[in-house]
Design an enzyme around this catalytic site. Structure first.
Site, PDB file in Angstrom:
ATOM      1  N   LEU A 148       0.781  -1.241   0.000  1.00 18.88           N
ATOM      2  CA  LEU A 148       0.000   0.000   0.000  1.00 18.88           C
ATOM      3  C   LEU A 148       0.812   1.289   0.000  1.00 18.88           C
ATOM      4  O   LEU A 148       0.241   2.369  -0.079  1.00 18.88           O
ATOM      5  CB  LEU A 148      -0.967  -0.001   1.200  1.00 18.88           C
ATOM      6  CG  LEU A 148      -2.021  -1.112   1.166  1.00 18.88           C
ATOM      7  CD1 LEU A 148      -2.914  -1.053   2.388  1.00 18.88           C
ATOM      8  CD2 LEU A 148      -2.853  -1.050  -0.110  1.00 18.88           C
ATOM      9  N   LYS A 149       2.114   1.190   0.092  1.00 25.09           N
ATOM     10  CA  LYS A 149       2.932   2.416   0.106  1.00 25.09           C
ATOM     11  C   LYS A 149       3.354   2.793  -1.316  1.00 25.09           C
ATOM     12  O   LYS A 149       3.542   1.906  -2.162  1.00 25.09           O
ATOM     13  CB  LYS A 149       4.196   2.185   0.944  1.00 25.09           C
ATOM     14  CG  LYS A 149       3.907   1.917   2.406  1.00 25.09           C
ATOM     15  CD  LYS A 149       3.705   3.230   3.097  1.00 25.09           C
ATOM     16  CE  LYS A 149       3.481   3.042   4.588  1.00 25.09           C
ATOM     17  NZ  LYS A 149       3.121   4.266   5.262  1.00 25.09           N
ATOM     18  N   HIS A 202      -3.956  -4.057  -9.119  1.00 32.02           N
ATOM     19  CA  HIS A 202      -4.963  -3.149  -8.573  1.00 32.02           C
ATOM     20  C   HIS A 202      -6.332  -3.792  -8.805  1.00 32.02           C
ATOM     21  O   HIS A 202      -6.576  -4.341  -9.884  1.00 32.02           O
ATOM     22  CB  HIS A 202      -4.867  -1.785  -9.272  1.00 32.02           C
ATOM     23  CG  HIS A 202      -5.844  -0.794  -8.738  1.00 32.02           C
ATOM     24  ND1 HIS A 202      -5.638  -0.099  -7.558  1.00 32.02           N
ATOM     25  CD2 HIS A 202      -7.055  -0.392  -9.202  1.00 32.02           C
ATOM     26  CE1 HIS A 202      -6.669   0.679  -7.330  1.00 32.02           C
ATOM     27  NE2 HIS A 202      -7.543   0.527  -8.305  1.00 32.02           N
ATOM     28  N   ASP A 226      -0.984   3.965  -9.525  1.00 31.35           N
ATOM     29  CA  ASP A 226      -1.883   3.322 -10.505  1.00 31.35           C
ATOM     30  C   ASP A 226      -1.901   3.940 -11.899  1.00 31.35           C
ATOM     31  O   ASP A 226      -2.888   3.792 -12.634  1.00 31.35           O
ATOM     32  CB  ASP A 226      -3.337   3.297  -9.966  1.00 31.35           C
ATOM     33  CG  ASP A 226      -3.430   2.620  -8.613  1.00 31.35           C
ATOM     34  OD1 ASP A 226      -2.666   1.673  -8.371  1.00 31.35           O
ATOM     35  OD2 ASP A 226      -4.272   3.052  -7.793  1.00 31.35           O
TER      36      ASP A 226
END
Ligand code: GRF
Length: 306
Positions: free
Chosen positions: A181-182, A200, A241
């Site tokens: 998550l980083k 994702h 993303d």
């Protein structure tokens, strides 16, 4: 698109994602972005030119496969025999997987490496959460666990420079972000150009970017009224993303879906998709189209790309 030049082979040592027009010089020396970095171990790259004809699949069976656009590829020059080369497997790749949570994607990739479908090994697991499920599973399987990024609370955690050095020591070829998550720092992206992939849980570019993680993604998909969702695997750039999309899968969003139900349906596809991508990466089957879009060459039919 009538004719295209494609770059074939691993780009793990490239320093830029840009694609040059190769039609003019098929056998010119490889561009700078193929120069291997001294510490990296993947050195192969192949230069091939093809003429591509696009046509919609002629059969009308409605399935995920038949909805894909088929590409027929015809060799147009006297170029190295890529198809023959495909059969020869290169050395097993060394993978680093990054996780922050349960690690079910990590686990499915790990199992595929043990099974042998992924021609590589997970040599190190990186996490920002010491006690997360993914880290626990890695320890159980005797895979070294590294804490990253550096925090005051965790004296053993690494700075980005130390992380790069450590990954080099492990001779890591590719980095797979499986629920990490980083944000990945620029230094790491520069050290591993076009060699870091993230999964994702939505069909990017929709429902991606900062703040779109975990159940937030699935809640937003349901609230939007979108009828389809699914995982995306993309190369990682310096933003959340936004890197080049490599692979996607589609699942329906049902009228009665809760975020949890949709998440479970997407996750199921994630496990298969990530394994397929890991197989392709480790087989050197990532092809960079002239416009910079990465594609996967089919294992069964080297003339098909998706
Ligand atoms: C997955 O949904 C992935 O798409 C997202 O985080 C989740 C990780 O799940 N980035 P797991 O830790 O692999 O079970």
């Amino acid at each position: 698109m009538d004719a295209q030049s494609l770059l074939f082979g691993s780009r793990s040592n490239s320093s830029s994602p840009s694609i040059q027009n190769l039609k003019a010089s098929f056998f010119s020396t490889l561009p700078n972005y193929f120069s291997p970095s001294p510490s990296s171990s993947i050195q192969s790259s192949r230069l091939v030119s093809f003429k591509i004809h696009h046509s919609v699949a002629s059969h009308l069976v409605i399935s995920k496969k038949s909805l894909q656009c088929q590409s027929r590829v015809e060799k147009v020059e006297n170029v190295p025999d890529f198809d023959k080369d495909l059969g020869k497997r290169s050395k097993r790749k060394k993978l680093a997987v990054f996780v922050s949570g349960g690690g079910s994607n990590f686990r499915s990739i790990y199992e595929a490496t043990v099974r042998g479908s992924v021609h590589g090994d997970i040599v190190v697991l990186v996490t920002n959460k010491q006690g997360c499920g993914g880290a626990e599973y890695a320890r159980y399987k005797d895979i070294p666990v590294i804490l990253f990024p550096k925090t005051k609370d965790e004296p053993e955690s690494l700075s980005v420079n130390d992380l790069v050095t450590t990954l080099r020591r492990f001779e890591v070829d590719f980095i797979l972000l499986a629920g990490y998550l980083k944000l990945i720092p620029d230094e790491l992206i520069r050290a591993y150009p076009n060699s870091i992939l993230n999964i994702h849980p939505s069909l990017l570019p929709a429902f991606g970017g900062k703040g779109y993680y975990g159940m937030k993604v699935h809640k937003a998909v349901i609230a939007s009224g979108a009828r389809y969702s699914g995982p995306t695997i993309h190369f990682v750039d310096e933003h959340y993303d936004t890197g080049r999309i490599l692979a996607q899968r589609v699942v329906p969003v049902l009228a009665s879906d809760t975020a949890e139900e949709l998440a479970a349906r997407v996750l199921c596809e994630e496990h298969q998709l990530f394994v397929e991508v890991a197989e392709a990466v480790c087989d050197d089957r990532i092809i960079w189209r002239e416009d910079g879009v990465p594609m996967i060459q089919s294992k069964e039919n080297p003339n098909d790309y998706s």
